[in-house]
Scaffold this motif. Sequence first.
Motif, PDB file in Angstrom:
ATOM      1  N   UNK A 170      20.308  -0.371   4.447  1.00 38.95           N
ATOM      2  CA  UNK A 170      19.211  -1.310   4.694  1.00 38.95           C
ATOM      3  C   UNK A 170      18.316  -1.478   3.463  1.00 38.95           C
ATOM      4  N   UNK A 171      18.236  -0.442   2.643  1.00 40.21           N
ATOM      5  CA  UNK A 171      17.421  -0.575   1.435  1.00 40.21           C
ATOM      6  C   UNK A 171      17.988  -1.659   0.520  1.00 40.21           C
ATOM      7  N   UNK A 172      19.296  -1.673   0.355  1.00 39.18           N
ATOM      8  CA  UNK A 172      19.911  -2.702  -0.476  1.00 39.18           C
ATOM      9  C   UNK A 172      19.655  -4.090   0.067  1.00 39.18           C
ATOM     10  N   UNK A 173      19.707  -4.237   1.400  1.00 41.69           N
ATOM     11  CA  UNK A 173      19.442  -5.535   2.014  1.00 41.69           C
ATOM     12  C   UNK A 173      17.983  -5.931   1.817  1.00 41.69           C
ATOM     13  N   UNK A 174      17.066  -4.984   1.998  1.00 38.47           N
ATOM     14  CA  UNK A 174      15.645  -5.290   1.853  1.00 38.47           C
ATOM     15  C   UNK A 174      15.295  -5.711   0.437  1.00 38.47           C
ATOM     16  N   UNK A 175      15.947  -5.102  -0.562  1.00 35.23           N
ATOM     17  CA  UNK A 175      15.608  -5.376  -1.957  1.00 35.23           C
ATOM     18  C   UNK A 175      16.450  -6.492  -2.574  1.00 35.23           C
ATOM     19  N   UNK A 176      17.390  -7.043  -1.811  1.00 35.94           N
ATOM     20  CA  UNK A 176      18.313  -8.055  -2.340  1.00 35.94           C
ATOM     21  C   UNK A 176      17.594  -9.375  -2.630  1.00 35.94           C
ATOM     22  N   UNK A 177      18.292 -10.259  -3.308  1.00 33.38           N
ATOM     23  CA  UNK A 177      17.838 -11.609  -3.630  1.00 33.38           C
ATOM     24  C   UNK A 177      16.519 -11.614  -4.396  1.00 33.38           C
ATOM     25  N   UNK A 178      16.351 -10.577  -5.228  1.00 28.08           N
ATOM     26  CA  UNK A 178      15.177 -10.528  -6.086  1.00 28.08           C
ATOM     27  C   UNK A 178      13.910 -10.027  -5.428  1.00 28.08           C
ATOM     28  N   UNK A 179      13.984  -9.595  -4.159  1.00 28.83           N
ATOM     29  CA  UNK A 179      12.763  -9.124  -3.496  1.00 28.83           C
ATOM     30  C   UNK A 179      12.269  -7.809  -4.101  1.00 28.83           C
ATOM     31  N   UNK A 180      13.192  -6.888  -4.355  1.00 29.28           N
ATOM     32  CA  UNK A 180      12.792  -5.594  -4.883  1.00 29.28           C
ATOM     33  C   UNK A 180      11.943  -4.835  -3.888  1.00 29.28           C
ATOM     34  N   UNK A 181      11.000  -4.050  -4.399  1.00 35.18           N
ATOM     35  CA  UNK A 181      10.102  -3.256  -3.560  1.00 35.18           C
ATOM     36  C   UNK A 181       8.745  -3.956  -3.474  1.00 35.18           C
ATOM     37  N   UNK A 182       8.059  -3.842  -2.349  1.00 37.67           N
ATOM     38  CA  UNK A 182       6.722  -4.442  -2.256  1.00 37.67           C
ATOM     39  C   UNK A 182       5.638  -3.578  -2.874  1.00 37.67           C
ATOM     40  N   UNK A 183       5.976  -2.335  -3.230  1.00 34.61           N
ATOM     41  CA  UNK A 183       4.971  -1.401  -3.749  1.00 34.61           C
ATOM     42  C   UNK A 183       5.201  -1.134  -5.236  1.00 34.61           C
ATOM     43  N   UNK A 227       0.806  -1.215   0.000  1.00 34.69           N
ATOM     44  CA  UNK A 227       0.000   0.000   0.000  1.00 34.69           C
ATOM     45  C   UNK A 227       0.840   1.267   0.000  1.00 34.69           C
ATOM     46  N   UNK A 228       2.153   1.116   0.157  1.00 40.26           N
ATOM     47  CA  UNK A 228       3.031   2.282   0.221  1.00 40.26           C
ATOM     48  C   UNK A 228       3.417   2.755  -1.180  1.00 40.26           C
ATOM     49  N   UNK A 229       4.047   3.907  -1.198  1.00 45.65           N
ATOM     50  CA  UNK A 229       4.566   4.450  -2.459  1.00 45.65           C
ATOM     51  C   UNK A 229       6.077   4.640  -2.404  1.00 45.65           C
ATOM     52  N   UNK A 230       6.665   4.433  -1.218  1.00 41.74           N
ATOM     53  CA  UNK A 230       8.117   4.562  -1.038  1.00 41.74           C
ATOM     54  C   UNK A 230       8.499   3.840   0.244  1.00 41.74           C
ATOM     55  N   UNK A 231       9.791   3.566   0.394  1.00 43.64           N
ATOM     56  CA  UNK A 231      10.293   2.986   1.637  1.00 43.64           C
ATOM     57  C   UNK A 231      10.141   3.990   2.774  1.00 43.64           C
ATOM     58  N   UNK A 232       9.905   3.470   3.976  1.00 43.97           N
ATOM     59  CA  UNK A 232       9.841   4.307   5.171  1.00 43.97           C
ATOM     60  C   UNK A 232      10.940   3.873   6.132  1.00 43.97           C
ATOM     61  N   UNK A 233      11.609   4.851   6.735  1.00 44.37           N
ATOM     62  CA  UNK A 233      12.687   4.562   7.677  1.00 44.37           C
ATOM     63  C   UNK A 233      12.358   5.208   9.021  1.00 44.37           C
ATOM     64  N   UNK A 234      12.595   4.469  10.098  1.00 38.58           N
ATOM     65  CA  UNK A 234      12.305   4.975  11.433  1.00 38.58           C
ATOM     66  C   UNK A 234      13.454   4.659  12.382  1.00 38.58           C
ATOM     67  N   UNK A 235      13.627   5.506  13.361  1.00 39.57           N
ATOM     68  CA  UNK A 235      14.521   5.236  14.484  1.00 39.57           C
ATOM     69  C   UNK A 235      13.610   4.837  15.650  1.00 39.57           C
ATOM     70  N   UNK A 236      13.524   3.535  15.945  1.00 37.40           N
ATOM     71  CA  UNK A 236      12.551   3.050  16.915  1.00 37.40           C
ATOM     72  C   UNK A 236      12.903   3.419  18.347  1.00 37.40           C
ATOM     73  N   UNK A 237      14.120   3.907  18.555  1.00 44.46           N
ATOM     74  CA  UNK A 237      14.485   4.381  19.891  1.00 44.46           C
ATOM     75  C   UNK A 237      13.865   5.757  20.136  1.00 44.46           C
TER      76      UNK A 237
END
Length: 612
Positions: A599-612, A572-582
């Motif tokens: 972290x974006x490279x790690x999230x999109x690695x191995x063919x995952x890409x973006x969910x949106x 449902x998103x249109x872009x990655x979101x980044x947060x500092x949970x502390x």
Amino acid sequence: MVSRARRWAAFALLGIPGVGIALLDAVTRHEQIVAWPRAATLAYAGTLVLGGVMWAALILAAAARRAWPARVLLVTAASLAVGAQLYFFGRYHAFLNPRAVLVGTSMLPSVGQQLWGDRAGFLRALLPPIAAAVLLPFARRRLMPVSARAGRMALDVALAAILGTAFLVDVPGGGEQAASPDVLYLASMGSLALARWRHDGQVARAHPGPRTPRPVPPIAAGATRRSLLFIVTESVRATEACSVPSPDCATTPYTNALLPDRFGFSQMRALDSTTAVSLAVLWSGLPPTDSRESLHSAPLLWEYAHAAGFDTAYWTSQNMFFANSGTWLEGLPLTRWVSATDLDPDPTYEVGADDGALVDVVLRDLPAMKRPFAGVVHLSNTHFPYVIDEGDAPFQPQSQAFGAGDAAKVRNRYADAIRRQDAIVARLIRGLRAAPGGDEVVVAFVSDHGEQIRERGAIGHTWGVYDEEVRVPFWIDAPAGALDGDAQAKLRSLQDVPLSQLDVLPTLLDLMGLWDAPEVATHRGAMGGESLLRGGSAGRAFVLTNCSPIWACAFKNWGAMQGTRKLVGTQNDTAWHCFDVDRDPHEEVDLGAKGCGELRGLAEAEGRGKPF
């Protein structure tokens, strides 16, 4: 002779459903729609036109005399492709799409039970489109009669549109949501039909499937062997339970008072919000991004314990027929196995059998367990719609409804369900400690994942990897003298440090005295974590995802985390979101993808890409 005004009104009436769906969708998903790339937007516009033609043809066909088949088809299509879709969106903040319907095949009884449980809400969603489907053909016939021949021709057009929508429409962009809700529904049904017809494995991939585990060689007896009781609960998020002892703990007061010296961890995170994926991580120690082959061949907790001569048990109130999850655990070396269907002849798929009845069985079995033993108690009653104790339910008022306005009442019921289960867990631990040798058993407690209660627009879990759904309680109660001073200091130092469930199995094996065994060493390299008794894997980056090879996700959502920085995205998103949970524990201040660095490279690695 029909007047010009009536003729224009008759033609305009045919466009009401298509225009109405377009306007409703624009209001509901405006931010998503305007952010789609040009290709997805054009495809979406095409589905609006296709849907408009289909509804216009159905209304025209249903307006002819004695056109009862067309009327039944119109009412059925309106109730499912519009009413059911609106209900689905209200629950999951996303429309049913081909991915979701394929996953749904593994839990059809559960879907039925959920709909029956909220039948009033489901009926409210169906009634408006059904009413429109009944009234519009009647109004069209009053404005301008439709000949039988015109009705048959319109029905042919409608059927062609329905079949074309079901079997020819693809939804490649917009997080697999770039189509009007009615077209999405029909495309989903067509996708399911094709998957079953072709036997292409898509349906099978929605199930965990059976395992073929690699053997663990016999583990030589060591100087230290500790019995373990591992308690796993369902859908409990960290903010609703006290992992760290606290003077004021309304939802888990019983274990809080019983175990004042436990080691609590306030920042433990599941790597997903799906039970099957979480359990694969907890039992095997492997990340959810590992291959299906690796996840099916990795030894599990009980197999390590059995190789070391431990007695083993798995007591669960979960219904193992849910998504056919019991097949994944077939062949485990267990002395005792009890599941929901052993406790109740007709347990529900959501909450399973009664947790209290399960604990009665565990307390009956524990004295007969040989030492050392490794037993897992897997609870279930904190799953939606949440089981409460009417005599101990201080959080009021309550509701089991799914509606958007019921969040506060649903959360109250959720809190009381956790409180009831906490009393049951405390009774289990008191019984364990009172039994001969029970004061020498290490007890650990964790939830498989958390729960969202409208914080992001949905109720339940699997929708995303925001903290409501992945930050979970975790604590360890070790008998006096079980851990040396260094191990205790390590555990205390990690109380408020971000951790992941990749560390749970290594910690359990270490507590049992098996982590250093050479026979375990050959499997340690595949695990993504480290024992918390030795500092854990705090600081390592890891992927968060509900889309694992062992379990097909209904909604595309994933991200990554390292330390306090967390990257998340959903369909449902249109872009990655980044947060500092502390600094931002409610994940409200978006730092942008650049704020999460690599972290974006790690999230999109191995063919995952973006969910949106």
